[in-house]
Design a protein around this motif. Structure first.
Motif, PDB file in Angstrom:
ATOM      1  N   TYR A 278      21.736  45.911 -12.972  1.00 19.81           N
ATOM      2  CA  TYR A 278      21.744  46.492 -11.632  1.00 19.81           C
ATOM      3  C   TYR A 278      20.731  45.813 -10.707  1.00 19.81           C
ATOM      4  O   TYR A 278      20.616  46.181  -9.538  1.00 19.81           O
ATOM      5  CB  TYR A 278      21.400  47.990 -11.704  1.00 19.81           C
ATOM      6  CG  TYR A 278      22.527  48.877 -12.157  1.00 19.81           C
ATOM      7  CD1 TYR A 278      23.078  48.751 -13.432  1.00 19.81           C
ATOM      8  CD2 TYR A 278      23.038  49.871 -11.326  1.00 19.81           C
ATOM      9  CE1 TYR A 278      24.104  49.582 -13.857  1.00 19.81           C
ATOM     10  CE2 TYR A 278      24.060  50.709 -11.748  1.00 19.81           C
ATOM     11  CZ  TYR A 278      24.582  50.553 -13.010  1.00 19.81           C
ATOM     12  OH  TYR A 278      25.605  51.384 -13.426  1.00 19.81           O
TER      13      TYR A 278
ATOM     14  N   MET B 287      21.312  46.450  -3.684  1.00 23.64           N
ATOM     15  CA  MET B 287      22.227  47.340  -2.981  1.00 23.64           C
ATOM     16  C   MET B 287      23.472  47.660  -3.799  1.00 23.64           C
ATOM     17  O   MET B 287      23.914  48.819  -3.840  1.00 23.64           O
ATOM     18  CB  MET B 287      22.622  46.734  -1.628  1.00 23.64           C
ATOM     19  CG  MET B 287      23.647  47.548  -0.843  1.00 23.64           C
ATOM     20  SD  MET B 287      23.108  49.245  -0.439  1.00 23.64           S
ATOM     21  CE  MET B 287      21.996  48.927   0.934  1.00 23.64           C
TER      22      MET B 287
ATOM     23  N   TYR C  79      22.787  50.483  -6.057  1.00 18.25           N
ATOM     24  CA  TYR C  79      22.810  51.793  -5.404  1.00 18.25           C
ATOM     25  C   TYR C  79      24.237  52.254  -5.131  1.00 18.25           C
ATOM     26  O   TYR C  79      24.535  53.458  -5.203  1.00 18.25           O
ATOM     27  CB  TYR C  79      22.001  51.758  -4.111  1.00 18.25           C
ATOM     28  CG  TYR C  79      20.507  51.773  -4.336  1.00 18.25           C
ATOM     29  CD1 TYR C  79      19.880  52.879  -4.915  1.00 18.25           C
ATOM     30  CD2 TYR C  79      19.707  50.694  -3.976  1.00 18.25           C
ATOM     31  CE1 TYR C  79      18.508  52.900  -5.119  1.00 18.25           C
ATOM     32  CE2 TYR C  79      18.334  50.707  -4.177  1.00 18.25           C
ATOM     33  CZ  TYR C  79      17.746  51.814  -4.758  1.00 18.25           C
ATOM     34  OH  TYR C  79      16.381  51.844  -4.974  1.00 18.25           O
TER      35      TYR C  79
ATOM     36  N   LEU D  72      25.422  53.681  -8.270  1.00 16.96           N
ATOM     37  CA  LEU D  72      24.807  54.984  -8.475  1.00 16.96           C
ATOM     38  C   LEU D  72      25.473  56.055  -7.613  1.00 16.96           C
ATOM     39  O   LEU D  72      25.670  57.194  -8.057  1.00 16.96           O
ATOM     40  CB  LEU D  72      23.317  54.916  -8.136  1.00 16.96           C
ATOM     41  CG  LEU D  72      22.395  54.397  -9.230  1.00 16.96           C
ATOM     42  CD1 LEU D  72      21.010  54.151  -8.657  1.00 16.96           C
ATOM     43  CD2 LEU D  72      22.320  55.384 -10.384  1.00 16.96           C
TER      44      LEU D  72
ATOM     45  N   ILE E 250      24.032  53.619   2.963  1.00 18.89           N
ATOM     46  CA  ILE E 250      22.852  53.584   2.102  1.00 18.89           C
ATOM     47  C   ILE E 250      21.765  52.799   2.823  1.00 18.89           C
ATOM     48  O   ILE E 250      22.031  51.741   3.399  1.00 18.89           O
ATOM     49  CB  ILE E 250      23.146  52.926   0.739  1.00 18.89           C
ATOM     50  CG1 ILE E 250      24.193  53.736  -0.039  1.00 18.89           C
ATOM     51  CG2 ILE E 250      21.862  52.808  -0.086  1.00 18.89           C
ATOM     52  CD1 ILE E 250      24.579  53.099  -1.370  1.00 18.89           C
TER      53      ILE E 250
ATOM     54  N   VAL F 113      17.862  51.262   1.973  1.00 23.37           N
ATOM     55  CA  VAL F 113      16.789  51.010   1.011  1.00 23.37           C
ATOM     56  C   VAL F 113      15.469  51.128   1.764  1.00 23.37           C
ATOM     57  O   VAL F 113      15.230  50.380   2.718  1.00 23.37           O
ATOM     58  CB  VAL F 113      16.923  49.619   0.365  1.00 23.37           C
ATOM     59  CG1 VAL F 113      15.759  49.342  -0.581  1.00 23.37           C
ATOM     60  CG2 VAL F 113      18.256  49.507  -0.380  1.00 23.37           C
TER      61      VAL F 113
ATOM     62  N   THR G 113      17.802  60.501  -9.396  1.00 22.10           N
ATOM     63  CA  THR G 113      18.833  60.490  -8.362  1.00 22.10           C
ATOM     64  C   THR G 113      19.309  61.908  -8.106  1.00 22.10           C
ATOM     65  O   THR G 113      19.623  62.651  -9.040  1.00 22.10           O
ATOM     66  CB  THR G 113      20.024  59.611  -8.781  1.00 22.10           C
ATOM     67  OG1 THR G 113      19.559  58.278  -9.015  1.00 22.10           O
ATOM     68  CG2 THR G 113      21.098  59.582  -7.711  1.00 22.10           C
TER      69      THR G 113
ATOM     70  N   CYS H  93      17.159  58.687  -3.993  1.00 20.70           N
ATOM     71  CA  CYS H  93      16.682  58.081  -5.235  1.00 20.70           C
ATOM     72  C   CYS H  93      15.158  57.953  -5.186  1.00 20.70           C
ATOM     73  O   CYS H  93      14.602  57.470  -4.190  1.00 20.70           O
ATOM     74  CB  CYS H  93      17.305  56.699  -5.428  1.00 20.70           C
ATOM     75  SG  CYS H  93      19.108  56.743  -5.618  1.00 20.70           S
TER      76      CYS H  93
ATOM     77  N   THR I 197      13.084  55.639  -2.762  1.00 17.92           N
ATOM     78  CA  THR I 197      13.420  54.215  -2.681  1.00 17.92           C
ATOM     79  C   THR I 197      14.706  53.959  -1.905  1.00 17.92           C
ATOM     80  O   THR I 197      14.882  52.876  -1.342  1.00 17.92           O
ATOM     81  CB  THR I 197      13.560  53.597  -4.080  1.00 17.92           C
ATOM     82  OG1 THR I 197      14.660  54.199  -4.770  1.00 17.92           O
ATOM     83  CG2 THR I 197      12.280  53.777  -4.887  1.00 17.92           C
ATOM     84  N   ALA I 198      15.615  54.935  -1.888  1.00 18.01           N
ATOM     85  CA  ALA I 198      16.870  54.757  -1.143  1.00 18.01           C
ATOM     86  C   ALA I 198      17.445  56.122  -0.811  1.00 18.01           C
ATOM     87  O   ALA I 198      17.236  57.109  -1.532  1.00 18.01           O
ATOM     88  CB  ALA I 198      17.875  53.955  -1.952  1.00 18.01           C
ATOM     89  N   THR I 199      18.159  56.170   0.303  1.00 17.96           N
ATOM     90  CA  THR I 199      18.840  57.393   0.712  1.00 17.96           C
ATOM     91  C   THR I 199      20.162  57.014   1.353  1.00 17.96           C
ATOM     92  O   THR I 199      20.287  55.940   1.961  1.00 17.96           O
ATOM     93  CB  THR I 199      17.972  58.222   1.673  1.00 17.96           C
ATOM     94  OG1 THR I 199      18.617  59.459   1.956  1.00 17.96           O
ATOM     95  CG2 THR I 199      17.713  57.470   2.977  1.00 17.96           C
TER      96      THR I 199
END
Length: 330
Positions: free
Chosen positions: A199, A208, A211, A214, A248, A250, A262, A281, A292-294
């Motif tokens: 990943y 990316m 994600y 995920l 998404i 980052v 997550t 995440c 870290t990411a949404t």
């Protein structure tokens, strides 16, 4: 003797328009011959990578010569028409970077032929950061033209409205307590996962496409937890999930073999036809949860009519109850 490549310039990257024809990957056709949202986003990403290459700045050269990792940090996509196996997409990449931007922006349109007409199938907005590599060597000075878009960590140059929220303190009690704190009072499902190397890219970072995978898995886990798994609705009703929109961002970095928490939260159910879910995440840094990411994804359901066609259907009581129910276990 091979001639040296000319110095890289941002001129073509920031002004030229790239058009390229592509096919979606065979892997993305999971139900009948339709292509899932994840692989539609892969087409968008690939089109941007082609634009970099055609502008004289391919991702490989950026990294090998200048230690700059090309990272997609924002991906917002609307799917207007479904892609099928063996479709040929015509992708148009238009630069969209303002003078004071700290990330490289692009607008991407995917078109597809249907019945003798060419339809606009997908529109997307993409933003890129150039991450200075520090894993193998100390970073050098980037070329002057590229310096505004170079970061030492992903999310370091986000606009204030795109910055990660304050770090969340950890709850005592281990994994179960952390997951419970992330879903408490929310219509949500959460799980912990150790980031594997497939990943990641540029030696260590979750990328990316990871994600996106995920986000797809989060939906799968959520509906399974609520008793309406993908296979259940397929077998009972021939219903499949469809995605008109996804996004998404980052906002931080997640590293290979870190534990990633997550959370998938249903935020809104709209007229019994679609629902919007948010994915967040987190990793644990210095005793706190760091985002870290949404992102967000909009889902509906379609009924399979035959091997070629489907039609959108409203949610019934069972699905509405499952989507709007109390948080499930992790």
């Amino acid at each position: 003797m091979t001639a040296a490549a000319p110095p890289m310039s941002t001129k073509a990257l920031l002004t030229d328009v790239t058009t390229v024809r592509m096919r979606p990957r065979y892997e993305g056709s999971n139900i009948c011959t339709w292509i899932g949202f994840k692989h539609v986003n892969y087409l968008v990403e690939e089109a941007v990578l082609v634009h970099f290459a055609d502008s004289g700045a391919p991702a490989r050269r950026l990294y090998e010569e200048h230690g700059l990792g090309l990272d997609v940090v924002t991906l917002e996509t609307r799917i207007l028409h479904a892609f099928h196996m063996d479709d040929v997409a015509e992708a148009e990449v238009v630069p969209d970077t303002a003078a004071d931007d700290a990330t490289l922006g692009f607008r991407v349109t995917l078109r597809v032929e249907r019945g003798g007409s060419v339809l606009k199938a997908v529109t997307a907005k993409v933003r890129i950061s150039l991450r200075a590599d520090t894993y193998l060597a100390a970073p050098g000075e980037p070329p002057v033209e590229w310096a505004p878009f170079v970061v030492d960590r992903l999310g370091a140059k986000a606009h204030p409205e795109e910055s990660a929220p304050a770090r969340m303190p950890l709850t005592d009690g281990g994994e179960r307590a952390v997951l419970a704190s992330l879903t408490e009072g929310r219509n949500a499902y959460a799980w912990k996962w150790t980031i594997p190397y497939p990943y990641c890219h540029f030696t260590e970072r979750l990328q990316m496409s990871g994600y996106l995978r995920l986000m797809e898995e989060a939906k799968d886990r959520f509906v399974l937890d609520r008793g309406i798994s993908i296979k259940t609705l397929l077998d009972d009703r021939r219903w499949i999930p469809v995605v008109p929109r996804s996004s998404i961002r980052v906002v931080g970095e997640a590293v290979m073999e870190e534990d990633l928490y997550t959370v998938y939260t249903v935020e809104e159910i709209f007229k019994d036809l679609t629902y919007t879910a948010r994915m967040d995440c987190y990793v644990i840094r210095d005793g706190a949860l760091a985002l870290t990411a949404t992102g967000r994804i909009v889902h509906g359901y379609a009924e399979i009519e035959n091997r070629r066609d489907w039609r959108l259907v409203p949610f019934d009581r069972r699905v509405l109850a499952a989507l709007g129910g109390k948080p499930g276990g992790a």
